[in-house]
Design an enzyme around this catalytic site. Structure first.
Site, mmCIF file in Angstrom:
data_model
loop_
_atom_site.group_PDB
_atom_site.id
_atom_site.type_symbol
_atom_site.label_atom_id
_atom_site.label_comp_id
_atom_site.label_asym_id
_atom_site.label_seq_id
_atom_site.Cartn_x
_atom_site.Cartn_y
_atom_site.Cartn_z
ATOM 1 N N GLU A 1 -9.065 -9.686 3.855
ATOM 2 C CA GLU A 1 -9.536 -8.395 3.472
ATOM 3 C C GLU A 1 -10.916 -8.303 2.903
ATOM 4 O OE1 GLU A 1 -6.547 -5.905 1.598
ATOM 5 O OE2 GLU A 1 -7.959 -4.267 0.996
ATOM 6 N N SER B 1 1.039 -1.125 0.090
ATOM 7 C CA SER B 1 -0.089 -0.058 -0.020
ATOM 8 C C SER B 1 0.926 1.165 0.098
ATOM 9 C CB SER B 1 -0.889 -0.049 1.238
ATOM 10 O OG SER B 1 -0.194 -0.049 2.378
#
Ligand code: KIV
Length: 269
Positions: A179, A44
């Site tokens: 997730e 990320s």
């Protein structure tokens, strides 16, 4: 320094553990002061640090650079690092690139995928590299998914995801990360694998650990904020505000006040 055995013990004891993404030494030090249990050097960083619009451009060299910086700043947390996009497409690539991350200071590598990764998990584990598998919404596959969306919305899809978890756990995966899946599925998977800690992000309150992207929980996300994010900075003030926000996250994970219902996906499977 927290080890994989400590995370397993936390699970056995029912003690929830905190995890934040981190990319630099000063944030890592603040996380050490706040006693955050584990740190993910996530790809990320492509968005959070490099300003890209996905994780796809992130390289092995980027990940190794940030892993070394984080390890220098934090001697307390268990540290796992992402293998970036297409860096584990072959067994040889996985071995060479995972070695780079471990030598940079990681205690574990994370890969996104399903049952197809079983052989890779087996080979890395045999070579002394513990593996976390990231399932559910897999940002490296955003163009396959067609966006960042809730996964496993039906019983059939949930059962497929459980079968994928079983395959990688049988191959030796030591940690699972889920997730964006229904809270019920997060709970089922955490219960199904008593020896394997499960970290969730948008996977409900019943996973063994919770992870958030650090910029998100500090309120530094400009644009759409995901449902599973809580801004822990809002309640803080003064010069220790960032460390206090980390501590508040750690406490909220431990006492299970985070994630609350409004941060989770309630779908009956
Ligand atoms: O790269 C990352 O930050 C991640 C989290 C979303 C879990 O994989």
């Amino acid at each position: 320094m927290i080890s994989l055995s400590d995370l397993r013990q936390f699970k056995q004891q029912g003690r929830k553990f905190s995890c934040l993404t981190c990319y630099d030494a000063s944030m890592a030090k603040a996380m050490e002061l706040a006693e955050i249990d584990s740190i993910l050097v996530g790809d990320s960083l492509g968005m959070a640090i490099q300003g890209r619009d996905s994780t796809l451009p992130v390289t092995v060299a980027d990940m190794a650079y940030h892993t070394a910086a984080v390890r220098r700043g934090n001697q307390h947390a268990f540290l796992l690092t992402d293998l970036p996009f297409m860096s584990y497409a072959t067994l040889n690539d996985a071995l060479v690139n995972a070695r780079t991350m471990m030598q940079a200071g990681a205690q574990m590598v994370k890969m996104e995928g399903t049952a197809w990764l079983a052989e890779t998990v087996q080979v890395l584990t045999r070579n002394g590299i513990p593996v976390c598998i990231h399932l559910g919404l897999m940002p490296q596959s955003v163009h396959v998914f067609g966006g960042y969306k809730l996964q496993a919305r039906t019983r059939a899809a949930a059962d497929q995801l459980i079968a994928d978890c079983q395959a990688v756990v049988d191959a030796g995966a030591a940690l699972l990360l889920l997730e964006c899946v229904p809270a019920q599925l997060g709970r089922e998977i955490a219960e199904l694998f008593p020896g394997v800690p499960v970290i969730g992000i948008g996977a409900g309150v019943d996973t063994d650990g919770q992870v958030l992207v650090v910029q998100d929980m500090l309120g530094l996300t400009f644009g759409r904020v995901a449902r599973f994010v809580r801004n822990f900075m809002k309640e803080q003030s003064g010069e220790t505000a960032i460390t206090d926000a980390f501590r508040a996250f750690h406490t909220a994970v431990q006492d299970q006040s985070f994630p609350a219902k409004e941060h989770t996906f309630q779908v009956e499977l």
